[in-house]
Design an enzyme around this catalytic site. Structure first.
Site, PDB file in Angstrom:
ATOM      1  N   LYS A  54       0.854  -1.027   0.002  1.00  0.00           N
ATOM      2  CA  LYS A  54       0.041   0.100   0.048  1.00  0.00           C
ATOM      3  C   LYS A  54       0.937   1.179  -0.015  1.00  0.00           C
ATOM      4  O   LYS A  54       0.446   2.168  -0.833  1.00  0.00           O
ATOM      5  CB  LYS A  54      -0.790   0.022   1.404  1.00  0.00           C
ATOM      6  CG  LYS A  54      -2.050  -0.873   1.194  1.00  0.00           C
ATOM      7  CD  LYS A  54      -2.700  -1.351   2.384  1.00  0.00           C
ATOM      8  CE  LYS A  54      -3.873  -2.485   2.259  1.00  0.00           C
ATOM      9  NZ  LYS A  54      -4.559  -2.753   3.299  1.00  0.00           N
ATOM     10  N   GLN A  98      -4.859  -1.485   9.533  1.00  0.00           N
ATOM     11  CA  GLN A  98      -4.588  -2.669   9.042  1.00  0.00           C
ATOM     12  C   GLN A  98      -5.464  -3.686   9.950  1.00  0.00           C
ATOM     13  O   GLN A  98      -5.108  -3.575  11.188  1.00  0.00           O
ATOM     14  CB  GLN A  98      -3.307  -3.038   8.688  1.00  0.00           C
ATOM     15  CG  GLN A  98      -3.118  -4.623   8.142  1.00  0.00           C
ATOM     16  CD  GLN A  98      -3.618  -4.646   6.760  1.00  0.00           C
ATOM     17  OE1 GLN A  98      -3.403  -3.603   5.894  1.00  0.00           O
ATOM     18  NE2 GLN A  98      -4.325  -5.586   6.440  1.00  0.00           N
ATOM     19  N   ASP A 121     -11.537   2.967   4.024  1.00  0.00           N
ATOM     20  CA  ASP A 121     -11.985   1.266   4.077  1.00  0.00           C
ATOM     21  C   ASP A 121     -13.405   1.532   3.952  1.00  0.00           C
ATOM     22  O   ASP A 121     -14.036  -0.088   3.727  1.00  0.00           O
ATOM     23  CB  ASP A 121     -11.550   0.756   5.394  1.00  0.00           C
ATOM     24  CG  ASP A 121     -10.242  -0.123   5.362  1.00  0.00           C
ATOM     25  OD1 ASP A 121      -9.982  -0.577   3.970  1.00  0.00           O
ATOM     26  OD2 ASP A 121      -9.560  -0.374   6.193  1.00  0.00           O
TER      27      ASP A 121
END
Ligand code: NDP
Length: 301
Positions: A54, A98, A121
């Site tokens: 990422k 994460q 997200d």
């Protein structure tokens, strides 16, 4: 019939190229550089790999990118304080924590602590609610479902799925439910199947669009697929691969690829299908967050 292979790698590269060019434009027009912060707690090897990818991709897109690596024994309080700091950091437009987090941290509490305006997200209740009520113009959509829709639009050659039956196998909050909502938003007739569904093969056989998000290797068999269906395999499962040598493994999806490719008109491989789209869509979503902050119409992906 032998299905066309839906090439997630090349679609992801197109999305990243578009994000890169639109980022350059945003910077030239407004001086605003999209900023993403990725937070990882602990040493989970798979998560470390994702986080590195990422960060690398964000820099390629021209973003400002920071990664916060916290030790496994980080307290919930410390993590909440970092999220609060990032919520108030003007140069950060997207925050990604994460998952999974260590057991002593309440994941739900952390997800809800991220500002909905920076929740790239798409897991905050506000964004879940916006997706559920069709407020897509201001929602953040989870990256894997968003990427699956890009692949479906490409495979079907249209944006509007009116008249098509879609079956989503899996009802998780991060994959199954958001994909079902996006399909509904595209006017498909949607069925969500799960572990309590009776006679699953007869349900999937009605699908013009079949999405598998189950987490069970090669569960969907060829005779579960309607001839000509488009099959999107979200699953990522690691299975033993003794043919590659002792102790070796390989990745497979939730779909029995060889069998289903005989029936489908188009199908995503694993790896190389939905997987590469996830990080690409994270970049797209971060750019969208920065555009919204700048008061600029974001590009559509
Ligand atoms: P979850 O475990 O959260 O959800 C799995 C879903 O599948 C549940 O709704 C469950 O039903 C259903 N299910 C389980 N067994 C069966 C069965 N025998 N028949 C029918 N339905 C069943 O998984 P996720 O949604 O998080 O992930 C799904 C897959 O997608 C995994 O392989 C994961 O690795 C992969 N994934 C891939 C990503 C990517 O980037 N490509 C990103 C995220 C996930 P019930 O609710 O009744 O228990």
């Amino acid at each position: 019939m032998s299905a066309a292979v839906i090439d997630g790698k090349s679609e992801a590269a197109k999305v990243v190229a578009e994000v890169t060019s639109q980022t350059a434009k945003l910077i030239a027009d407004t001086g605003i550089v999209p900023g993403i912060a990725v937070v990882i707690v602990g040493e989970d090897p798979a998560s470390q790999v994702y986080v590195r990818s990422k960060g690398k991709r964000a820099l390629e897109c021209g973003f400002h990118s920071v990664t916060h690596k916290l030790p496994e024994d980080t307290s919930e309080e410390t993590l909440l304080a970092l999220v609060d700091e990032l919520n108030n950091d003007e140069v950060i437009h997207g925050i990604l924590v994460q998952l999974p987090l260590p057991d002593h941290i309440d994941e739900g509490k952390i997800i809800q602590a991220v500002s909905p305006d920076k929740d790239v997200d798409g897991f905050h209740f506000i964004n879940v609610g916006k997706l559920g009520t069709g407020e897509l113009a201001t929602a953040f959509v989870p990256c894997t479902p968003a990427g699956s829709m890009v692949l479906l639009r490409q495979a079907l050659g249209k944006q509007d799925f009116s008249g098509l039956n879609a079956v989503v196998v899996g009802r998780s909050n991060i994959v199954g439910k958001p994909i079902a909502n996006l399909l509904l938003g595209a006017n498909a007739t949607v069925t969500i199947a799960h572990s309590r569904t009776k006679d699953l093969p007869s349900v999937t056989r009605g699908a013009d669009i079949l999405v598998a998000a189950v987490g069970r290797s090669q569960m969907i068999k060829g005779d579960w697929v309607k001839p000509g269906a488009v099959v999107i395999d979200v699953g990522i499962n690691r299975i033993p691969a003794p043919e590659k040598g002792e102790g070796k493994t390989r990745l497979v999806g939730d779909v029995d690829y060889d069998e289903c490719a005989e029936a489908a008109s188009a199908i995503t491989p694993v790896p190389g299908g939905v997987g590469p789209m996830t990080i690409a869509m994270l970049m797209a979503t971060t750019l969208i967050a920065a555009c919204r902050k700048a008061g600029v119409e974001p590009p559509a992906f």
